[in-house]
Design a protein around this motif. Structure first.
Motif, PDB file in Angstrom:
ATOM      1  N   CYS A 165      56.682 111.744  37.361  1.00 59.41           N
ATOM      2  CA  CYS A 165      56.468 111.053  36.098  1.00 59.41           C
ATOM      3  C   CYS A 165      57.420 109.859  36.109  1.00 59.41           C
ATOM      4  CB  CYS A 165      56.782 112.000  34.938  1.00 59.41           C
ATOM      5  SG  CYS A 165      56.822 111.128  33.372  1.00 59.41           S
ATOM      6  N   ILE A 166      56.859 108.665  36.133  1.00 60.06           N
ATOM      7  CA  ILE A 166      57.701 107.464  36.140  1.00 60.06           C
ATOM      8  C   ILE A 166      58.241 107.263  34.730  1.00 60.06           C
ATOM      9  CG2 ILE A 166      57.793 104.972  36.633  1.00 60.06           C
ATOM     10  CD1 ILE A 166      57.091 106.729  39.102  1.00 60.06           C
ATOM     11  N   THR A 167      59.530 107.495  34.568  1.00 60.58           N
ATOM     12  CA  THR A 167      60.107 107.488  33.223  1.00 60.58           C
ATOM     13  C   THR A 167      60.727 106.148  32.858  1.00 60.58           C
ATOM     14  OG1 THR A 167      62.079 108.438  34.199  1.00 60.58           O
ATOM     15  CG2 THR A 167      60.561 109.962  33.108  1.00 60.58           C
ATOM     16  N   ASN A 168      61.023 105.331  33.869  1.00 58.97           N
ATOM     17  CA  ASN A 168      61.715 104.060  33.594  1.00 58.97           C
ATOM     18  C   ASN A 168      61.500 103.105  34.759  1.00 58.97           C
ATOM     19  OD1 ASN A 168      63.642 106.247  34.825  1.00 58.97           O
ATOM     20  ND2 ASN A 168      64.452 104.287  35.511  1.00 58.97           N
ATOM     21  N   PRO A 169      61.503 101.794  34.470  1.00 59.99           N
ATOM     22  CA  PRO A 169      61.546 100.856  35.587  1.00 59.99           C
ATOM     23  C   PRO A 169      62.912 101.031  36.264  1.00 59.99           C
ATOM     24  CG  PRO A 169      60.992  99.768  33.496  1.00 59.99           C
ATOM     25  CD  PRO A 169      61.487 101.131  33.156  1.00 59.99           C
ATOM     26  N   ALA A 170      62.949 101.066  37.592  1.00 61.83           N
ATOM     27  CA  ALA A 170      64.214 101.282  38.314  1.00 61.83           C
ATOM     28  C   ALA A 170      65.191 100.146  38.013  1.00 61.83           C
ATOM     29  CB  ALA A 170      63.938 101.389  39.808  1.00 61.83           C
ATOM     30  N   ALA A 171      66.451 100.382  38.366  1.00 66.24           N
ATOM     31  CA  ALA A 171      67.522  99.430  38.017  1.00 66.24           C
ATOM     32  C   ALA A 171      67.184  98.018  38.486  1.00 66.24           C
ATOM     33  CB  ALA A 171      68.830  99.890  38.652  1.00 66.24           C
ATOM     34  N   GLY A 172      67.405  97.043  37.607  1.00 65.92           N
ATOM     35  CA  GLY A 172      67.214  95.640  37.977  1.00 65.92           C
ATOM     36  C   GLY A 172      65.787  95.148  37.830  1.00 65.92           C
ATOM     37  N   VAL A 173      64.808  96.060  37.665  1.00 66.42           N
ATOM     38  CA  VAL A 173      63.419  95.622  37.469  1.00 66.42           C
ATOM     39  C   VAL A 173      63.330  94.902  36.118  1.00 66.42           C
ATOM     40  CG1 VAL A 173      61.029  96.404  37.142  1.00 66.42           C
ATOM     41  CG2 VAL A 173      62.442  97.442  38.936  1.00 66.42           C
ATOM     42  N   LEU A 174      63.999  95.456  35.115  1.00 66.33           N
ATOM     43  CA  LEU A 174      64.122  94.790  33.810  1.00 66.33           C
ATOM     44  C   LEU A 174      65.618  94.559  33.554  1.00 66.33           C
ATOM     45  CD1 LEU A 174      61.659  96.863  31.544  1.00 66.33           C
ATOM     46  CD2 LEU A 174      61.213  94.702  32.742  1.00 66.33           C
ATOM     47  N   PRO A 175      65.950  93.519  32.792  1.00 63.05           N
ATOM     48  CA  PRO A 175      67.370  93.243  32.566  1.00 63.05           C
ATOM     49  C   PRO A 175      67.986  94.159  31.507  1.00 63.05           C
ATOM     50  CG  PRO A 175      66.027  91.598  31.466  1.00 63.05           C
ATOM     51  CD  PRO A 175      65.069  92.533  32.140  1.00 63.05           C
ATOM     52  N   LYS A 176      67.945  95.471  31.758  1.00 61.61           N
ATOM     53  CA  LYS A 176      68.565  96.395  30.791  1.00 61.61           C
ATOM     54  C   LYS A 176      69.066  97.648  31.499  1.00 61.61           C
ATOM     55  CE  LYS A 176      64.306  98.642  29.147  1.00 61.61           C
ATOM     56  NZ  LYS A 176      64.367  99.972  28.685  1.00 61.61           N
ATOM     57  N   PRO A 177      70.101  98.285  30.938  1.00 67.07           N
ATOM     58  CA  PRO A 177      70.668  99.472  31.598  1.00 67.07           C
ATOM     59  C   PRO A 177      69.753 100.704  31.492  1.00 67.07           C
ATOM     60  CG  PRO A 177      71.899  98.955  29.578  1.00 67.07           C
ATOM     61  CD  PRO A 177      70.835  97.915  29.719  1.00 67.07           C
ATOM     62  N   LEU A 178      70.015 101.697  32.352  1.00 65.96           N
ATOM     63  CA  LEU A 178      69.233 102.949  32.361  1.00 65.96           C
ATOM     64  C   LEU A 178      70.002 104.057  31.638  1.00 65.96           C
ATOM     65  CD1 LEU A 178      67.693 101.413  34.575  1.00 65.96           C
ATOM     66  CD2 LEU A 178      67.834 103.455  35.996  1.00 65.96           C
ATOM     67  N   HIS A 179      69.253 104.904  30.936  1.00 66.26           N
ATOM     68  CA  HIS A 179      69.869 106.030  30.224  1.00 66.26           C
ATOM     69  C   HIS A 179      69.067 107.291  30.484  1.00 66.26           C
ATOM     70  CE1 HIS A 179      72.829 103.883  27.882  1.00 66.26           C
ATOM     71  NE2 HIS A 179      71.921 102.995  27.530  1.00 66.26           N
ATOM     72  N   HIS A 180      69.765 108.403  30.693  1.00 66.89           N
ATOM     73  CA  HIS A 180      69.080 109.692  30.869  1.00 66.89           C
ATOM     74  C   HIS A 180      68.231 110.018  29.625  1.00 66.89           C
ATOM     75  CE1 HIS A 180      68.271 113.631  32.494  1.00 66.89           C
ATOM     76  NE2 HIS A 180      68.818 114.235  31.463  1.00 66.89           N
ATOM     77  N   ASP A 181      68.706 109.599  28.461  1.00 70.60           N
ATOM     78  CA  ASP A 181      67.949 109.847  27.219  1.00 70.60           C
ATOM     79  C   ASP A 181      66.557 109.231  27.278  1.00 70.60           C
ATOM     80  OD1 ASP A 181      70.202 110.990  26.331  1.00 70.60           O
ATOM     81  OD2 ASP A 181      70.723 109.446  24.851  1.00 70.60           O
ATOM     82  N   GLU A 182      66.489 108.023  27.870  1.00 72.41           N
ATOM     83  CA  GLU A 182      65.203 107.315  27.986  1.00 72.41           C
ATOM     84  C   GLU A 182      64.290 108.098  28.940  1.00 72.41           C
ATOM     85  OE1 GLU A 182      65.715 103.583  29.968  1.00 72.41           O
ATOM     86  OE2 GLU A 182      63.580 103.056  29.863  1.00 72.41           O
ATOM     87  N   VAL A 183      64.889 108.592  30.029  1.00 70.25           N
ATOM     88  CA  VAL A 183      64.140 109.395  31.004  1.00 70.25           C
ATOM     89  C   VAL A 183      63.513 110.595  30.300  1.00 70.25           C
ATOM     90  CG1 VAL A 183      64.443 110.917  33.017  1.00 70.25           C
ATOM     91  CG2 VAL A 183      65.519 108.649  32.987  1.00 70.25           C
ATOM     92  N   MET A 184      64.326 111.290  29.505  1.00 69.26           N
ATOM     93  CA  MET A 184      63.854 112.494  28.817  1.00 69.26           C
ATOM     94  C   MET A 184      62.766 112.164  27.792  1.00 69.26           C
ATOM     95  SD  MET A 184      65.476 114.796  30.179  1.00 69.26           S
ATOM     96  CE  MET A 184      64.730 115.946  29.086  1.00 69.26           C
ATOM     97  N   GLU A 185      62.989 111.067  27.069  1.00 63.22           N
ATOM     98  CA  GLU A 185      62.058 110.706  25.998  1.00 63.22           C
ATOM     99  C   GLU A 185      60.672 110.384  26.573  1.00 63.22           C
ATOM    100  OE1 GLU A 185      63.386 107.365  23.454  1.00 63.22           O
ATOM    101  OE2 GLU A 185      61.217 106.965  23.449  1.00 63.22           O
TER     102      GLU A 185
END
Ligand code: HPA
Length: 274
Positions: free
Chosen positions: A234-254
């Protein structure tokens, strides 16, 4: 876990054999935020990992830590909600303990699921990706060490880790359930820190579409034991640097929780077709 590893796996398998009256038709490992599927099994019997001897504990948020046996579409399904990860400090034999137990139980088909970062820029959060192949960048392999011939060969073939037959069934299930799926290569990294943008560019260059911290050890061990494997990310987030924003485990879970319905219906479609 060192000496007597096989015996420990067998001890745990023997205990579960006593509780389950038949060999499960399929086992499923449910990744971060994807545990709901187990709730939909009919006549489900749940055992917390803490009550299963020798079973490694997983303390990651989003992982329930329970084994559920129930039925779906006339099949006996064994679902593992929660898994042990390399980044928790477990060695890879501990990480793959549950897979070994599945093998000795006689399970012949294993579905591995996970939450993953999207390296392929065509993937949006919520995309479900059928794993066509993997790249192991864990820096180790669960088969390192003296070979246990009762599990399988010293040098097992990995030409088709993710069964073409099961990938075909997933494609048919996706159409029948109207759940769009993508296909791609999963790369496993050690974690627990997320990647840097430079690492993501490197991973894209070497051919990866999605990145995560699990699945590959279980797939390697399963193949050594002759178990057929299907992998779904399940792709939960664009990987680091794909978008100019930090990654959070909360976003992954959501995001994982948001697509649970689609994810469960895809899994149902696969199980109906097994
Ligand atoms: N990187 C590694 N593992 C992950 C990610 C990620 O971006 N998302 C979910 N698991």
């Amino acid at each position: 876990m060192t000496g007597g590893y096989y015996e420990k796996v067998e001890q745990t398998a023997a205990l579960l054999r006593g509780q389950i009256d038949r060999v499960p038709d399929v086992a499923i490992v449910l990744g971060s935020g994807l545990g709901d599927f187990a709730e939909g099994l009919e006549g489900a019997v749940t055992t917390p990992y803490g009550e299963i001897p020798n079973w490694p504990a997983s303390a990651v948020i989003g992982h329930a830590g329970k084994l559920v046996v129930g039925s779906l579409a006339g099949k006996t399904v064994l679902a593992l909600s929660g898994r042990a990860h390399f980044y928790e400090g477990h060695d890879l034999r501990t990480v793959t303990f549950a897979t070994r137990v599945m093998g000795l139980l006689g399970v012949k088909q294993l579905i591995l699921t996970n939450a993953a970062g999207g390296i392929n820029v065509a993937f949006k959060p919520g995309t479900l990706m059928v794993i066509d192949d993997h790249i192991n960048l864990l820096g180790s392999n669960p088969l390192v060490g003296p070979n246990e011939d009762r599990f399988g060969f010293r040098f097992p073939d990995m030409t088709e880790v993710y069964s073409q037959r099961l990938r075909g069934l997933a494609g048919a299930a996706a159409i029948a359930k109207a759940v769009p799926v993508a296909h791609g290569v999963y790369v496993a990294v050690h974690g627990p820190s997320y990647e840097t943008p430079a690492e993501i560019r490197f991973l894209r260059t070497i051919g990866a579409d999605a990145v995560g911290m699990s699945t590959v050890p279980e797939a390697l061990v399963a193949r050594q034991m002759g178990i057929e494997v299907l992998g779904i990310s399940c792709i939960t987030n664009p990987a680091a640097g794909v978008l100019p924003k930090p990654l959070h485990h909360d976003e992954v879970m959501e995001v994982a929780r948001r697509v649970q319905g689609q994810f469960s219906s895809l899994l149902e479609g696969v199980i109906e077709r097994l």
